[in-house]
Design an enzyme around this catalytic site. Structure first.
Site, PDB file in Angstrom:
ATOM      1  N   LYS A 280      39.891  17.504 -12.573  1.00  0.00           N
ATOM      2  CA  LYS A 280      41.093  18.178 -13.079  1.00  0.00           C
ATOM      3  C   LYS A 280      42.341  17.467 -12.575  1.00  0.00           C
ATOM      4  O   LYS A 280      42.297  16.828 -11.519  1.00  0.00           O
ATOM      5  CB  LYS A 280      41.140  19.615 -12.533  1.00  0.00           C
ATOM      6  CG  LYS A 280      40.150  20.581 -13.147  1.00  0.00           C
ATOM      7  CD  LYS A 280      40.331  21.970 -12.529  1.00  0.00           C
ATOM      8  CE  LYS A 280      39.343  22.964 -13.101  1.00  0.00           C
ATOM      9  NZ  LYS A 280      39.529  23.224 -14.539  1.00  0.00           N
ATOM     10  N   ARG A 354      29.737  27.911 -17.496  1.00  0.00           N
ATOM     11  CA  ARG A 354      28.737  28.354 -18.479  1.00  0.00           C
ATOM     12  C   ARG A 354      27.333  27.914 -18.077  1.00  0.00           C
ATOM     13  O   ARG A 354      26.355  28.564 -18.420  1.00  0.00           O
ATOM     14  CB  ARG A 354      29.142  27.853 -19.877  1.00  0.00           C
ATOM     15  CG  ARG A 354      29.191  26.371 -20.003  1.00  0.00           C
ATOM     16  CD  ARG A 354      29.999  25.918 -21.210  1.00  0.00           C
ATOM     17  NE  ARG A 354      31.443  26.072 -20.997  1.00  0.00           N
ATOM     18  CZ  ARG A 354      32.350  25.803 -21.915  1.00  0.00           C
ATOM     19  NH1 ARG A 354      31.990  25.396 -23.115  1.00  0.00           N
ATOM     20  NH2 ARG A 354      33.628  25.960 -21.645  1.00  0.00           N
TER      21      ARG A 354
END
Ligand code: BES
Ligand code: ZN
Ligand code: ZN
Length: 506
Positions: A280, A354
């Site tokens: 990120k 996820r």
């Protein structure tokens, strides 16, 4: 510590340093009725304050009047706004404001005189607003703000009632347990990532089982995850030298039927999300310590249910990992065989949530056969783009289950907005080399994440809650008296109340 007590005593005989009295903007007669019997000079003073518009009753404003006489030392006039627009949420906010003002003026005890006949909603809202607003995460501050003045070790708040003292006390006590759970969840989610590792959360879960006889906790270690085939969790945890832990908390509150599990809660606990190899940008990366919020919520829910002695069996599963870049990290291009046998091509290691949820959900359904599954996760930045930072995304395969949550959410004011799980979105996560891939492009990012999860759910009624925007106060968060800066504990109140309602133990 905050203590809330219902006291059956008229305002005219309650010795108190401060009594809080509500004033409507559009109706002052009520105020005069409340003051009935109080010494004439005090009533005159209040009348003057109102007449001269020093206090108008505008929503959330407050004004302290010194009485120089007994039984009360001061009165706080608290603006309730327009009579017809006062609702449960406004009462929460007002109770939070009153508590903050009381601390500001250095009282450690005060009383609240209700403006009207008591209702359950009113009493719950007063307790919620008060105890949520007094929460502070200051364990790392050497110098607490105005320590001696502002932090009374015990704040005692009396709710003055006309009748049914015991009944109102029960409502206060029950609500207080729920709010203690929210504040426990906030405390965990606010912890810095150097302190709160997967192992730390596992210890917190073990501690719950030592404190509650009906809770048992099991920690699945990395080697066991490998042999069970929980490869999504193993893969995400590979880059960190802090090993992943799969926390399983069983609460057995239903003695009659030990095998029925009405609820399975699954919470994402990424103790820090750097993004991994798909790293990120550094701007605001510190906020990714909150990527464990879903898991902290589930720990808090389990603790609250146990303290409430709810008569239901509930399972909490919390996959705990740190998502780090290193030579041992999982990579874009990797293909994982997940717990349920499906293969996933990793395109972006930052879509890690996820992967750990998918294995946890599939494992939980297979092992416990629950009637319903609800997962909570700070899953997608796209959810903030779609719904902002005050409303959580909700996606479900069960209109019935969703309707129940919606009804509760109207009471708790934890707002959820449904996004569709249409099959068209499946196309976006089709992979050339595996059954599915872990990202679906920029379009509909929250939906494609949920579609990904739906591959691991089967027919069990399920709700996915994306709390990326609501788990902590961030850009765009509506400033509310009862949500201090940092973790909000969003979802805990609603899900505890959902279990309470469904187990018939309101
Ligand atoms: N934890 C983040 C989601 C997130 C981002 C929550 C910002 C709150 C604030 C999640 O693991 C993530 O990084 N998701 C990616 C998915 C993308 C790579 C498909 C995202 O949202 O950018
Ligand atoms: Zn991520
Ligand atoms: Zn994440």
């Amino acid at each position: 510590m905050v203590k809330l007590i219902a006291e059956q005593i008229p305002i005219t005989s309650k010795q108190t340093p401060l009594v809080v009295i509500g004033v409507f903007e559009d109706e002052v007669e009520g105020l005069m009725k409340v003051l009935d019997g109080i010494s004439a000079p005090v009533v005159e003073m209040v009348e003057r304050v109102v007449k001269e518009k020093e206090h108008t009753g505008s929503f959330g404003s407050s004004c302290i009047v010194h009485c120089f006489t007994s039984p009360m030392d001061r009165i706080m006039l608290l603006g309730l706004g327009q009579k017809k627009s006062l609702d449960k949420e406004k009462i929460r906010v007002l109770a939070g404001k009153a508590a903050a003002r009381a601390i500001e003026i250095n009282v450690s005890e005060y009383s609240i005189k209700p403006y009207t006949q008591l209702t359950k909603d009113f009493v719950e809202a007063v307790c919620e607003g008060t105890c949520l607003s007094l929460y502070k995460f200051d364990q790392y501050l050497s110098q607490k703000t105005g320590e001696s003045l502002h932090d009374p070790p015990l704040l005692k708040i009396s709710l003055l009632v006309d009748r049914d003292r015991e009944e109102w006390q029960r409502v206060l006590d029950k609500t207080k347990i729920i709010i203690d759970a929210v504040n426990f969840g906030r405390d965990l989610a606010n912890l810095p990532p150097n302190e709160c590792s997967p192992e730390y959360l596992a210890r917190v879960a073990l501690d719950l089982s030592s404190r509650h006889p009906r809770i048992s906790t099991r920690i699945i270690e990395r080697y066991e995850m490998e042999s069970l085939g929980l490869n999504g969790i193993v893969a995400v945890g590979m880059g960190s030298n802090k090993p992943p832990k799969l926390v399983i908390i069983e609460y057995r509150g239903n003695e009659g039927s030990s095998t029925t599990v009405p609820f399975l809660f699954v919470g994402k606990a990424v103790t820090f999300d750097t993004g991994g190899i798909s790293i990120k940008p550094s701007e605001r990366m510190d906020e990714m310590k909150f990527d464990k919020s879903g898991g902290c919520d589930v720990l808090a829910i389990m603790s609250g249910l146990a303290k409430l002695e709810v008569k239901a069996n509930v399972i909490g599963i919390i996959p705990c990992v740190e998502n780090m870049p290193s030579s041992s990290s999982y990579r874009p291009g990797d293909i994982l065989r997940m717990y349920n046998g499906k293969t996933v091509e990793v395109i972006n290691t930052d879509a890690e949530g996820r992967l750990i949820l998918a294995d946890s959900i599939a494992y939980g359904i297979e092992k416990y056969n629950p009637n319903s599954v609800i997962d909570l996760a700070t899953l997608t930045g796209a959810c903030i783009v779609a719904l902002g930072s005050n409303i959580a995304g909700a996606l479900s395969n069960s209109p019935e289950l969703f309707a129940k949550l919606r009804q509760i959410s109207e009471k708790t004011n934890e707002k959820f907005w449904e996004l569709p799980l249409y099959p068209e979105f499946s196309e976006q996560i089709r992979s050339k080399f595996a059954d599915i891939k872990n990202i679906g492009g920029r379009a509909g990012g929250t939906i494609t994440a949920a579609i990904f999860l739906s591959n691991f759910v089967n027919e069990t009624p399920w709700i996915h809650l994306d709390i990326a925007g609501t788990a902590w106060t961030q850009d765009g968060t509506w400033d509310k008296s009862y949500n201090p800066k940092g973790a909000t504990g969003f979802g805990i109140r609603s899900l505890i109340r959902l279990v309470l309602d469904e187990s018939g133990s309101r």
